[in-house]
Design a protein around this motif. Structure first.
Motif, PDB file in Angstrom:
ATOM      1  N   ASN A   1     -14.077  38.321 -23.246  1.00  0.00           N
ATOM      2  CA  ASN A   1     -13.569  38.948 -24.042  1.00  0.00           C
ATOM      3  C   ASN A   1     -12.014  38.712 -24.591  1.00  0.00           C
ATOM      4  OD1 ASN A   1     -15.965  40.158 -24.915  1.00  0.00           O
ATOM      5  ND2 ASN A   1     -16.053  42.360 -24.037  1.00  0.00           N
ATOM      6  N   TRP A   2     -11.263  38.478 -23.739  1.00  0.00           N
ATOM      7  CA  TRP A   2      -9.808  37.969 -23.327  1.00  0.00           C
ATOM      8  C   TRP A   2      -9.876  36.525 -24.496  1.00  0.00           C
ATOM      9  CZ3 TRP A   2      -7.781  33.471 -21.010  1.00  0.00           C
ATOM     10  CH2 TRP A   2      -6.766  33.965 -21.192  1.00  0.00           C
ATOM     11  N   ASP A   3     -10.635  35.879 -23.850  1.00  0.00           N
ATOM     12  CA  ASP A   3     -11.146  34.701 -24.666  1.00  0.00           C
ATOM     13  C   ASP A   3     -11.032  34.822 -25.884  1.00  0.00           C
ATOM     14  OD1 ASP A   3     -11.488  31.362 -24.319  1.00  0.00           O
ATOM     15  OD2 ASP A   3     -12.943  31.828 -24.801  1.00  0.00           O
ATOM     16  N   VAL A   4     -12.324  35.689 -26.762  1.00  0.00           N
ATOM     17  CA  VAL A   4     -12.320  35.982 -28.048  1.00  0.00           C
ATOM     18  C   VAL A   4     -10.575  36.269 -28.540  1.00  0.00           C
ATOM     19  CG1 VAL A   4     -13.678  37.128 -29.695  1.00  0.00           C
ATOM     20  CG2 VAL A   4     -14.899  36.177 -27.937  1.00  0.00           C
ATOM     21  N   GLN A   5     -10.391  37.096 -28.027  1.00  0.00           N
ATOM     22  CA  GLN A   5      -9.148  37.675 -28.645  1.00  0.00           C
ATOM     23  C   GLN A   5      -7.375  36.935 -28.221  1.00  0.00           C
ATOM     24  OE1 GLN A   5      -8.639  40.918 -29.310  1.00  0.00           O
ATOM     25  NE2 GLN A   5      -6.225  40.077 -30.068  1.00  0.00           N
ATOM     26  N   LYS A   6      -7.945  35.958 -26.952  1.00  0.00           N
ATOM     27  CA  LYS A   6      -6.987  34.621 -27.657  1.00  0.00           C
ATOM     28  C   LYS A   6      -7.329  34.425 -28.455  1.00  0.00           C
ATOM     29  CE  LYS A   6      -4.128  36.005 -24.032  1.00  0.00           C
ATOM     30  NZ  LYS A   6      -3.137  36.459 -24.216  1.00  0.00           N
ATOM     31  N   ARG A   7      -8.496  33.206 -29.182  1.00  0.00           N
ATOM     32  CA  ARG A   7      -8.594  32.494 -30.071  1.00  0.00           C
ATOM     33  C   ARG A   7      -8.354  32.642 -31.432  1.00  0.00           C
ATOM     34  NH1 ARG A   7     -13.413  28.881 -28.796  1.00  0.00           N
ATOM     35  NH2 ARG A   7     -13.881  28.965 -26.561  1.00  0.00           N
ATOM     36  N   ARG A   8      -9.231  34.812 -31.626  1.00  0.00           N
ATOM     37  CA  ARG A   8      -8.046  35.528 -32.987  1.00  0.00           C
ATOM     38  C   ARG A   8      -6.944  35.409 -33.325  1.00  0.00           C
ATOM     39  NH1 ARG A   8     -10.800  40.171 -32.024  1.00  0.00           N
ATOM     40  NH2 ARG A   8     -12.713  39.651 -32.786  1.00  0.00           N
ATOM     41  N   GLU A   9      -6.055  35.866 -32.276  1.00  0.00           N
ATOM     42  CA  GLU A   9      -4.424  35.753 -32.217  1.00  0.00           C
ATOM     43  C   GLU A   9      -3.689  33.845 -32.381  1.00  0.00           C
ATOM     44  OE1 GLU A   9      -3.094  37.253 -28.046  1.00  0.00           O
ATOM     45  OE2 GLU A   9      -3.591  39.296 -28.887  1.00  0.00           O
ATOM     46  N   GLU A  10      -4.909  32.876 -31.605  1.00  0.00           N
ATOM     47  CA  GLU A  10      -4.290  31.449 -32.047  1.00  0.00           C
ATOM     48  C   GLU A  10      -4.491  31.256 -33.533  1.00  0.00           C
ATOM     49  OE1 GLU A  10      -6.106  29.074 -29.652  1.00  0.00           O
ATOM     50  OE2 GLU A  10      -4.882  29.404 -27.705  1.00  0.00           O
ATOM     51  N   LYS A  11      -5.366  32.354 -33.862  1.00  0.00           N
ATOM     52  CA  LYS A  11      -6.410  31.970 -35.017  1.00  0.00           C
ATOM     53  C   LYS A  11      -4.872  32.384 -36.312  1.00  0.00           C
ATOM     54  CE  LYS A  11     -10.692  30.658 -35.405  1.00  0.00           C
ATOM     55  NZ  LYS A  11     -12.793  30.926 -35.489  1.00  0.00           N
ATOM     56  N   GLU A  12      -4.416  33.951 -36.002  1.00  0.00           N
ATOM     57  CA  GLU A  12      -3.762  34.522 -37.049  1.00  0.00           C
ATOM     58  C   GLU A  12      -2.531  33.700 -37.067  1.00  0.00           C
ATOM     59  OE1 GLU A  12      -4.142  38.709 -35.242  1.00  0.00           O
ATOM     60  OE2 GLU A  12      -6.083  38.462 -36.017  1.00  0.00           O
ATOM     61  N   THR A  13      -2.081  33.636 -35.770  1.00  0.00           N
ATOM     62  CA  THR A  13      -0.796  32.379 -35.672  1.00  0.00           C
ATOM     63  C   THR A  13      -0.417  31.445 -36.284  1.00  0.00           C
ATOM     64  OG1 THR A  13      -0.401  33.262 -33.242  1.00  0.00           O
ATOM     65  CG2 THR A  13       1.131  31.890 -34.329  1.00  0.00           C
ATOM     66  N   ALA A  14      -1.806  30.906 -36.351  1.00  0.00           N
ATOM     67  CA  ALA A  14      -2.322  29.325 -37.410  1.00  0.00           C
ATOM     68  C   ALA A  14      -2.067  29.927 -38.392  1.00  0.00           C
ATOM     69  CB  ALA A  14      -3.018  28.556 -36.588  1.00  0.00           C
TER      70      ALA A  14
END
Length: 191
Positions: free
Chosen positions: A174-187
């Motif tokens: 879940n942490w990894d999914v959250q980090k990926r989501r944050e990276e996509k939002e930042t991008a």
């Protein structure tokens, strides 16, 4: 500590039979420094989980064997105690039916038995005086009951650790999914 060095029990308790306690991941960042390490951490947890499940199956088999063995020992002990009680009675002779094979029984007359024959295993039978047979069977019964109790304690410990590892796996995933989501939002915001 790197993510590939996570081993059961390295941060915790080891039970009296040597089964290590799984560490609980409170803060995922302590175990995973970057998203590149997520896969190795998840693989480490998967290895722990498979080891715990193997130990659980092995302990379940051992406990099952003990559950089958204890009634047999108790039945044999009861029979030896019955023979001992008849030894000094007014009727030293008794008639009984005993099993020769699965479907074959025979009648026998037993007179004042001073000794009994016990199966030791591996097709070995040994004659024991009734007192020694009683002591032997009593100690075997006690030992089997204690072993069963330890197996049940180990099973509970293993189930707790399996749950801990499964929770750890879910938290890291879940942490990894959250980090990926944050990276996509930042991008997306940078575009």
């Amino acid at each position: 500590m790197s993510s590939t060095e996570i081993k059961p029990g390295e941060l915790g308790y080891v039970n009296p039979r040597g089964i290590p306690q799984a560490p609980f991941v409170e803060v995922v960042e302590d175990y995973v420094r970057s998203r590149d390490q997520v896969e190795s951490v998840l693989q480490s947890f998967q290895e722990m989980l498979s080891k715990y499940k193997y130990m659980e199956m092995s302990t379940l088999r051992r406990a099952g064997g003990l559950r089958e063995k204890i009634p047999d020992i108790q039945k044999t002990l009861d029979t030896v105690l019955f023979l001992d009680s008849k030894r000094n009675s007014e009727e030293p002779t008794m008639t009984t039916t005993f099993e020769l094979n699965d479907t074959l029984y025979a009648k026998a007359s037993v007179t004042a038995a001073d000794s009994v024959y016990l199966w030791l295993g591996a097709n070995v039978m040994l004659e024991y005086p009734i007192v020694e047979a009683t002591d032997l069977l009593t100690s075997k019964l006690k030992s089997a009951q204690e072993s069963l109790k330890l197996c049940e304690e180990d099973l509970e410990f293993l189930r707790e650790n399996i749950t801990t590892v499964e929770v750890n796996t879910a938290r890291v995933y879940n942490w990894d999914v959250q980090k990926r989501r944050e990276e996509k939002e930042t991008a997306a915001q940078l575009k």
